[in-house]
Design an enzyme around this catalytic site. Structure first.
Site, mmCIF file in Angstrom:
data_model
loop_
_atom_site.group_PDB
_atom_site.id
_atom_site.type_symbol
_atom_site.label_atom_id
_atom_site.label_comp_id
_atom_site.label_asym_id
_atom_site.label_seq_id
_atom_site.Cartn_x
_atom_site.Cartn_y
_atom_site.Cartn_z
ATOM 1 N N CYS A 102 -6.119 8.429 9.233
ATOM 2 C CA CYS A 102 -6.297 7.917 10.594
ATOM 3 C C CYS A 102 -5.895 8.967 11.620
ATOM 4 O O CYS A 102 -4.900 9.674 11.458
ATOM 5 C CB CYS A 102 -5.442 6.667 10.811
ATOM 6 S SG CYS A 102 -6.042 5.203 9.943
ATOM 7 N N LYS B 84 0.825 -1.216 0.000
ATOM 8 C CA LYS B 84 0.000 0.000 0.000
ATOM 9 C C LYS B 84 0.857 1.264 0.000
ATOM 10 O O LYS B 84 0.629 2.191 -0.784
ATOM 11 C CB LYS B 84 -0.915 0.009 1.224
ATOM 12 C CG LYS B 84 -1.652 1.329 1.465
ATOM 13 C CD LYS B 84 -2.513 1.279 2.697
ATOM 14 C CE LYS B 84 -1.927 1.954 3.889
ATOM 15 N NZ LYS B 84 -1.868 3.423 3.813
ATOM 16 N N ASN B 85 1.843 1.317 0.892
ATOM 17 C CA ASN B 85 2.631 2.540 1.041
ATOM 18 C C ASN B 85 3.576 2.769 -0.130
ATOM 19 O O ASN B 85 4.146 3.852 -0.250
ATOM 20 C CB ASN B 85 3.402 2.512 2.357
ATOM 21 C CG ASN B 85 2.489 2.669 3.560
ATOM 22 O OD1 ASN B 85 1.368 3.181 3.442
ATOM 23 N ND2 ASN B 85 2.945 2.235 4.716
ATOM 24 N N ARG C 11 0.139 15.183 12.095
ATOM 25 C CA ARG C 11 1.025 14.887 10.965
ATOM 26 C C ARG C 11 0.988 16.082 10.019
ATOM 27 O O ARG C 11 0.405 16.028 8.954
ATOM 28 C CB ARG C 11 0.588 13.604 10.266
ATOM 29 C CG ARG C 11 0.768 12.372 11.122
ATOM 30 C CD ARG C 11 0.388 11.108 10.388
ATOM 31 N NE ARG C 11 -1.057 10.982 10.259
ATOM 32 C CZ ARG C 11 -1.656 9.991 9.604
ATOM 33 N NH1 ARG C 11 -0.945 9.071 9.017
ATOM 34 N NH2 ARG C 11 -2.966 9.931 9.542
ATOM 35 N N ASP D 133 4.259 1.413 12.373
ATOM 36 C CA ASP D 133 3.123 0.659 11.844
ATOM 37 C C ASP D 133 3.083 -0.783 12.356
ATOM 38 O O ASP D 133 2.056 -1.446 12.226
ATOM 39 C CB ASP D 133 3.155 0.645 10.310
ATOM 40 C CG ASP D 133 2.581 1.918 9.714
ATOM 41 O OD1 ASP D 133 2.096 2.763 10.479
ATOM 42 O OD2 ASP D 133 2.614 2.055 8.481
ATOM 43 N N ARG E 298 -8.526 -0.224 4.561
ATOM 44 C CA ARG E 298 -7.653 0.756 3.912
ATOM 45 C C ARG E 298 -6.293 0.164 3.573
ATOM 46 O O ARG E 298 -5.592 0.673 2.691
ATOM 47 C CB ARG E 298 -7.476 1.986 4.803
ATOM 48 C CG ARG E 298 -8.702 2.890 4.910
ATOM 49 C CD ARG E 298 -8.400 4.148 5.718
ATOM 50 N NE ARG E 298 -7.143 4.716 5.278
ATOM 51 C CZ ARG E 298 -6.085 4.903 6.090
ATOM 52 N NH1 ARG E 298 -6.143 4.542 7.343
ATOM 53 N NH2 ARG E 298 -4.984 5.433 5.615
#
Length: 417
Positions: A115, A21-22, A120, A304, A396
């Protein structure tokens, strides 16, 4: 939608880990730069990917799935704005800013969502783009950006922000001259973005180190790229098997990207064998406490993976201390774990986990992506049934969490009520 988990079963079997995903989110933004057709092989089908597709289509790009592959044609791009309703669906939406500026010379968008794991700010993103010559006006939560001529420059990040590094790399591809990004993030996703940009004809080097150099102004073109396996999904399944017990093999998982996580699991008592093809983990299901775990930017222990590692250690013998150094709200899963009988105390950025003799199933609520996955991992080792609600957070980042765990022998299912 909720997940129903009947705990107490060991996990066993082989899995192929989904695409990262990232990695794929900044790559989808990078497709804009090509003005051509790009194919992302093994693109994970996730909610965040769907949001990126909606953004690309709003901008005028043609996007379609071809089995597991995603095709993006950015030759039809006609817009440079992203509406608030799309920006708020995903934190990573801000990475489109650098690509749109480089392609169009202007961009209009609002602050991103995502989230609620802590502050951030995107000030590092904006500072990097301003260094390249962008004029950015902030007003009422909106960003009005113009950059008729981006120019290569030296960008020094105050912290190694992944998103700011990615945005700077994307914008620098459209700048005239050489850009040097110092104190750059070193994550594997930065390395993969560099690979993708170079496959399109860009000149980027240094990714994986603290200095990334981009020679801008090159004519880019379409390409085909195979998305690499997701290291955080791999970490999730490894921690789930470590806590529940069993033997799992993750095909395609890169042990080099997970060396710190694997080291902790070995310290806890798991047996791990890794090679170029994947990772195998064996666990008795009752682990030992480990030395303090402190999250930090790559190559340190990933934030994470903090929640899923905590889930693995909930029934461990002894006490483990977690120190969260990156996000102040990263323990939102703890009250939910306590409902299952977990013995956890938190104070500020510190969480102390004292191994419980037993966990019991309970109704719990996913509050964010990784915290939600951690509750599933906890439910796999709990007596009775655990119900995890608000699973949209989990979706997600995991394309088929239920199917993958079921293939490993877990009793897990979706419930519409």
């Amino acid at each position: 939608m909720s997940l129903m988990i009947e705990g107490g079963r060991r996990l066993s079997g082989d899995l192929t880990v989904q695409g990262a995903k990232n990695s794929v989110l900044p790559i989808l933004a990078a497709c804009i730069l090509s003005g051509d057709v790009c194919v992302l092989q093994r693109c994970p089908h996730l909610e965040d990917v769907d949001t990126s597709i909606d953004i690309l289509r709003h901008l005028g790009c043609a996007v379609r799935w071809n089995g597991p592959d995603l095709e993006v044609d950015s030759s039809t791009l006609t817009r440079w704005d992203i509406p608030d309703r799309l920006m708020r669906r995903m934190r990573s939406s801000v990475v489109f800013l650098g690509a749109i500026l480089a392609r169009c010379g202007q961009a209009e968008l609002s602050y991103p969502g995502g989230c609620a794991i802590g502050a951030r700010p995107i000030d590092l993103h904006l500072s990097a783009l301003r260094t390249l010559g962008a004029c950015i006006r902030e007003e009422g939560g909106s960003l009005d950006c113009t950059a008729p001529c981006l120019t290569g420059a030296e960008i020094v990040l105050s912290i190694p922000s992944v998103g700011a590094t990615e945005n700077a790399m994307l914008a620098a591809c459209g700048a005239e001259g050489v850009t040097v990004i110092s104190n750059a993030a070193r994550e594997p996703e930065i390395v993969e973005l560099q690979c993708f940009l170079n496959e399109m004809g860009a000149s980027v080097e240094g990714a994986g180190s603290s200095t990334v150099v981009v020679e801008g102004g090159r004519v880019l073109h379409g390409c085909s790229h195979r998305v690499r396996p997701d290291r955080m999904v791999a970490a999730t399944y490894l921690c789930a098997a470590a806590g529940a017990g069993g033997s799992v093999y993750l095909e395609g998982a890169d042990y080099r990207q997970l060396s710190v996580v694997l080291s902790v699991l070995q310290q806890a008592g798991c047996r791990i064998r890794s090679d170029e093809k994947g990772i195998r983990l064996r666990s008795s299901g009752r682990l030992s406490a480990v030395a303090p775990i402190r999250t930090s930017p790559y190559p340190g222990f990933p934030t994470d993976a903090q929640a899923v590692m905590m889930a693995a250690l909930l029934r461990s013998r002894g006490t483990t201390v977690f120190v969260e150094n990156l996000f102040e709200n990263r323990y939102r899963h703890v009250p939910q774990m306590q409902r299952m009988g977990a013995n956890i105390r938190t104070e500020g950025r510190v969480a102390v986990v004292c191994g419980a003799e037993e966990l019991r199933g309970a109704p719990v609520r996913a509050t964010d992506l990784r915290g939600g996955a951690a509750l599933v991992a906890a439910g796999l080792q709990a007596a009775g049934v655990t119900r995890v609600e608000e699973t949209h957070h989990i979706e997600r980042g995991y394309s088929d969490l239920v199917g993958d765990l079921a293939r490993l022998g877990a009793r897990i299912s979706r419930s519409e009520t």
